[in-house]
Structure formats: structure tokens, C-alpha cells
Design an enzyme around this catalytic site. Sequence first.
Site, PDB file in Angstrom:
ATOM      1  N   SER A 142     -21.367  76.531  91.591  1.00 20.49           N
ATOM      2  CA  SER A 142     -22.802  76.564  92.539  1.00 20.49           C
ATOM      3  C   SER A 142     -23.058  78.391  92.801  1.00 20.49           C
ATOM      4  O   SER A 142     -21.549  78.607  92.450  1.00 20.49           O
ATOM      5  CB  SER A 142     -22.668  75.538  93.618  1.00 20.49           C
ATOM      6  N   TYR A 156     -18.090  73.264 101.639  1.00 21.89           N
ATOM      7  CA  TYR A 156     -18.773  73.679 100.601  1.00 21.89           C
ATOM      8  C   TYR A 156     -18.174  74.763  98.846  1.00 21.89           C
ATOM      9  O   TYR A 156     -18.019  74.106  98.170  1.00 21.89           O
ATOM     10  CB  TYR A 156     -20.176  73.386 100.002  1.00 21.89           C
TER      11      TYR A 156
END
Length: 247
Positions: A142, A156
Site C-alpha cells: 500500500s 495498517y
Amino acid sequence: MTRPLEGKVALVTGGGRGIGAAVVRRLAAHGADVAFTFQQDRQRAAEVAGAVTAAGRRVLAVQADSADPAAVAGAVDRAAAELGRLDILVNNAGAFLLGALQDLSLAEFEQTVAVNVRAPFVASQAAVRHMSAGGSIINVGSNAAERVVFAGFSLYSMSKTALIGLTKSLGRELGPRAITVNLVHPGATDTDLNPADGPNAATVTGFTALGHYAAPADVAGAVAFLAGPDARYITGATVNVDGGFTI
């Protein structure tokens, strides 16, 4: 159409929807037989499998929870056994849990690390037992590993940052075996979990140089390239497919 992956077998974790489903379709279009894991949605998994069959390739859909290391390793071994070999592993399955630091539970921490960190490690460990020279591992991370513009991403982002170290280390370790390991960092991508018309979309787009969300196919294109012969001298690399979010 050129089919650079003809004769290859791929496994995509989390291939039942979103970016993973687009990767499954693209690898099949490039000539690979494809296995993929999914967690719950059998109807979507059947649709993805049907697309692979329509492309004239063999397909194997495996229901597996990426938080379960035995299920992850078992999916790898099953793909290699039933499709005859394994050349490409795409570690795509992910957990996307956001929240303020003080509000995140230990269970949420463990779930995120299990899916986003342990599962790629376990899958890679299992896959290299089946791979020969020319194999490739592509991790899907990501852009939040490189740039965080909103609060609540600590868990995350930490988990996705771990994939940078895994990718570089495995690239070094597996290089002598002619197995490449690379990392794709998607940015904002139009999926069910993060729709391009969602409540925060305008803000996210404002941070993006190209001014719009990616389609899942945009990420799939980068993955397919890294899995193919034109990327045979690329390893340990990170490719940002984020429209310039991290510029």
C-alpha cells in the site's frame, strides 16, 4: 494477444474480489493457469473462476482464511499439486483495519499482522519449495507504507511497511535461484472497500498527481508485468501504482 505467461501457473491470495480478482483475470489473459484463494463469497469466486475458464485457462478456487497459517500453506501446496507446478505467487490478501491508536484492540493488531505480514511470509515459504528458476513472488502492499496523510493508519501502515523488508530480503536470498521478488504499492483504487465516489474520495484525489482513482486493472497490469519475462532482471523493487500520491 501476446501470452507471455503461457505454460505458467500462478496463485493469487485474496483473488475473489477487487484488486485480487483483476490480477487473476490479467494473469489468465496473459496465458497462465491460475489458482486463487477467497474467504467467504462463493458467488464472486465462481464469477472470477468463470472468467479464467473463458480465457481458456485452468483455474482452482480455494476457500482459505489468510489469518490461518495452515490454510495459507495448504492453499499453496494444493495449487502446485492440482495444477502441476507453481511459478508465480501474488500475496494480495489483506486486512484493512483503521482506528486511533488508543482505540485499537490487541485482537485487531493480531488479525492485521496475521493477514498482512505472516500470511505473505508463510505463503512465500511454502511457494519456494515448488518454484524453479524463473519463478516470481509479487507482494501487494500500500502507498500508506510511504505516505500517510490521514490519522488512524498506524496499524495498517506498519503492517504494509513490513512487506518492504520482506521483499528486499527475499529478493537477495532467492536471487541465486533466479526467483524474483517485488512489491507493488497501490494507491487509491476503485473497489468495494474504497469506492471512487466514497465520502473521502475527493480529499484523496486531491493528493494524487493524476487526479483520479486507479482501476483494479491498473494494479493488475503492474503485477502481470513483474510476473512476466520482461521483468526477469527486476528484483527487490517497489513499484508505486498510485497516480503520483507519493511524489
